[in-house]
Design a protein around this motif. Structure first.
Motif, PDB file in Angstrom:
ATOM      1  N   GLY A  48      -0.743   1.898   5.843  1.00  0.00           N
ATOM      2  CA  GLY A  48      -1.117   0.654   6.509  1.00  0.00           C
ATOM      3  C   GLY A  48      -0.346  -0.544   5.987  1.00  0.00           C
ATOM      4  O   GLY A  48       0.086  -1.404   6.757  1.00  0.00           O
ATOM      5  N   LEU A  49      -0.178  -0.615   4.666  1.00  0.00           N
ATOM      6  CA  LEU A  49       0.576  -1.724   4.093  1.00  0.00           C
ATOM      7  C   LEU A  49       2.034  -1.692   4.551  1.00  0.00           C
ATOM      8  O   LEU A  49       2.622  -2.730   4.850  1.00  0.00           O
ATOM      9  N   GLU A  50       2.598  -0.494   4.612  1.00  0.00           N
ATOM     10  CA  GLU A  50       3.976  -0.364   5.106  1.00  0.00           C
ATOM     11  C   GLU A  50       4.044  -0.794   6.571  1.00  0.00           C
ATOM     12  O   GLU A  50       4.976  -1.496   6.979  1.00  0.00           O
ATOM     13  N   ALA A  51       3.053  -0.405   7.362  1.00  0.00           N
ATOM     14  CA  ALA A  51       3.023  -0.794   8.783  1.00  0.00           C
ATOM     15  C   ALA A  51       2.894  -2.308   8.941  1.00  0.00           C
ATOM     16  O   ALA A  51       3.550  -2.901   9.806  1.00  0.00           O
ATOM     17  N   VAL A  52       2.083  -2.943   8.111  1.00  0.00           N
ATOM     18  CA  VAL A  52       1.966  -4.409   8.157  1.00  0.00           C
ATOM     19  C   VAL A  52       3.323  -5.039   7.884  1.00  0.00           C
ATOM     20  O   VAL A  52       3.747  -5.961   8.588  1.00  0.00           O
ATOM     21  N   PRO A 129      -2.121  -1.931  20.411  1.00  0.00           N
ATOM     22  CA  PRO A 129      -2.149  -0.542  19.940  1.00  0.00           C
ATOM     23  C   PRO A 129      -0.806   0.179  20.048  1.00  0.00           C
ATOM     24  O   PRO A 129      -0.484   1.002  19.187  1.00  0.00           O
ATOM     25  N   ALA A 130      -0.015  -0.109  21.072  1.00  0.00           N
ATOM     26  CA  ALA A 130       1.291   0.549  21.203  1.00  0.00           C
ATOM     27  C   ALA A 130       2.228   0.112  20.086  1.00  0.00           C
ATOM     28  O   ALA A 130       2.964   0.926  19.511  1.00  0.00           O
ATOM     29  N   ALA A 135       4.597   1.253  14.622  1.00  0.00           N
ATOM     30  CA  ALA A 135       4.734   0.845  13.224  1.00  0.00           C
ATOM     31  C   ALA A 135       4.168   1.906  12.285  1.00  0.00           C
ATOM     32  O   ALA A 135       4.761   2.191  11.237  1.00  0.00           O
ATOM     33  N   LEU A 136       3.029   2.502  12.649  1.00  0.00           N
ATOM     34  CA  LEU A 136       2.455   3.562  11.812  1.00  0.00           C
ATOM     35  C   LEU A 136       3.361   4.788  11.764  1.00  0.00           C
ATOM     36  O   LEU A 136       3.505   5.427  10.727  1.00  0.00           O
ATOM     37  N   ASP A 137       3.982   5.109  12.901  1.00  0.00           N
ATOM     38  CA  ASP A 137       4.910   6.247  12.940  1.00  0.00           C
ATOM     39  C   ASP A 137       6.120   5.977  12.046  1.00  0.00           C
ATOM     40  O   ASP A 137       6.529   6.833  11.256  1.00  0.00           O
ATOM     41  N   GLN A 138       6.683   4.774  12.153  1.00  0.00           N
ATOM     42  CA  GLN A 138       7.821   4.417  11.316  1.00  0.00           C
ATOM     43  C   GLN A 138       7.419   4.402   9.841  1.00  0.00           C
ATOM     44  O   GLN A 138       8.159   4.889   8.983  1.00  0.00           O
ATOM     45  N   ALA A 139       6.247   3.878   9.539  1.00  0.00           N
ATOM     46  CA  ALA A 139       5.764   3.848   8.159  1.00  0.00           C
ATOM     47  C   ALA A 139       5.611   5.263   7.601  1.00  0.00           C
ATOM     48  O   ALA A 139       5.997   5.529   6.455  1.00  0.00           O
ATOM     49  N   ALA A 140       5.073   6.172   8.393  1.00  0.00           N
ATOM     50  CA  ALA A 140       4.904   7.559   7.946  1.00  0.00           C
ATOM     51  C   ALA A 140       6.252   8.193   7.640  1.00  0.00           C
ATOM     52  O   ALA A 140       6.407   8.899   6.633  1.00  0.00           O
ATOM     53  N   ARG A 141       7.255   7.950   8.500  1.00  0.00           N
ATOM     54  CA  ARG A 141       8.594   8.499   8.256  1.00  0.00           C
ATOM     55  C   ARG A 141       9.212   7.919   6.992  1.00  0.00           C
ATOM     56  O   ARG A 141       9.819   8.640   6.194  1.00  0.00           O
TER      57      ARG A 141
END
Length: 150
Positions: A48-52, A129-130, A135-141
């Motif tokens: 979440g922090l990475e996504a922010v 949400p999109a 952002a969550l997908d990019q953060a996970a990668r």
């Protein structure tokens, strides 16, 4: 207030918080934030922090809505438009539904012990949400790549 615990496909939940709540800022003009309904996407704090960070430095300057931090569970909660839970299927996250109960964007953290990472603001009532999904997908990668370097 938001009731946490009605997750869909959850691997993480936001329960048993123990951090000290922070005082949110309140917009001075426009519709009051508490008049806007919302759902809550909960993710592990690291992702979440990475996504922010991704959202706040994005070239399209997408607005980031309020974000809650729950230290006990080490999670972040992104407030998103109502109905998001109906189609939310991002692995490793959960989306809490409002289920038509009239839940609104809170001016104080909705769970005891949670605090605002980003408080409610007039210019970003909720996160798209999109945009959050991307952002969550990019953060996970990014996190997977960083963890693979060890």
């Amino acid at each position: 207030m938001l009731h946490i615990g009605m997750e869909t496909g959850s691997r993480t939940t936001a329960t048993n918080p123990t951090t000290t709540p922070t005082t949110p800022t309140t917009p001075t003009t426009g519709p009051a934030p508490e008049d806007q309904p919302c759902d809550l996407v909960t993710v592990p704090a690291r992702q979440g922090l990475e996504a922010v960070d991704i959202l706040r430095r994005g070239r399209d300057h997408e607005a980031v809505g309020p974000v809650l931090h729950n230290g006990a569970c080490d999670t972040l909660g992104f407030l998103v438009p109502p109905g998001t839970a109906d189609a939310w299927d991002v692995p490793g996250s959960a989306c809490t539904r409002t289920d038509g109960r009239g839940l609104r964007l809170p001016t104080t953290p909705p769970a005891a012990g949670s605090g605002w990472l980003l408080p409610p603001a007039e210019d970003a009532p909720v996160t798209d949400p999109a945009v959050l999904r991307a952002a969550l997908d990019q953060a996970a990668r990014l996190l997977e790549a960083a963890d693979g370097c060890n």
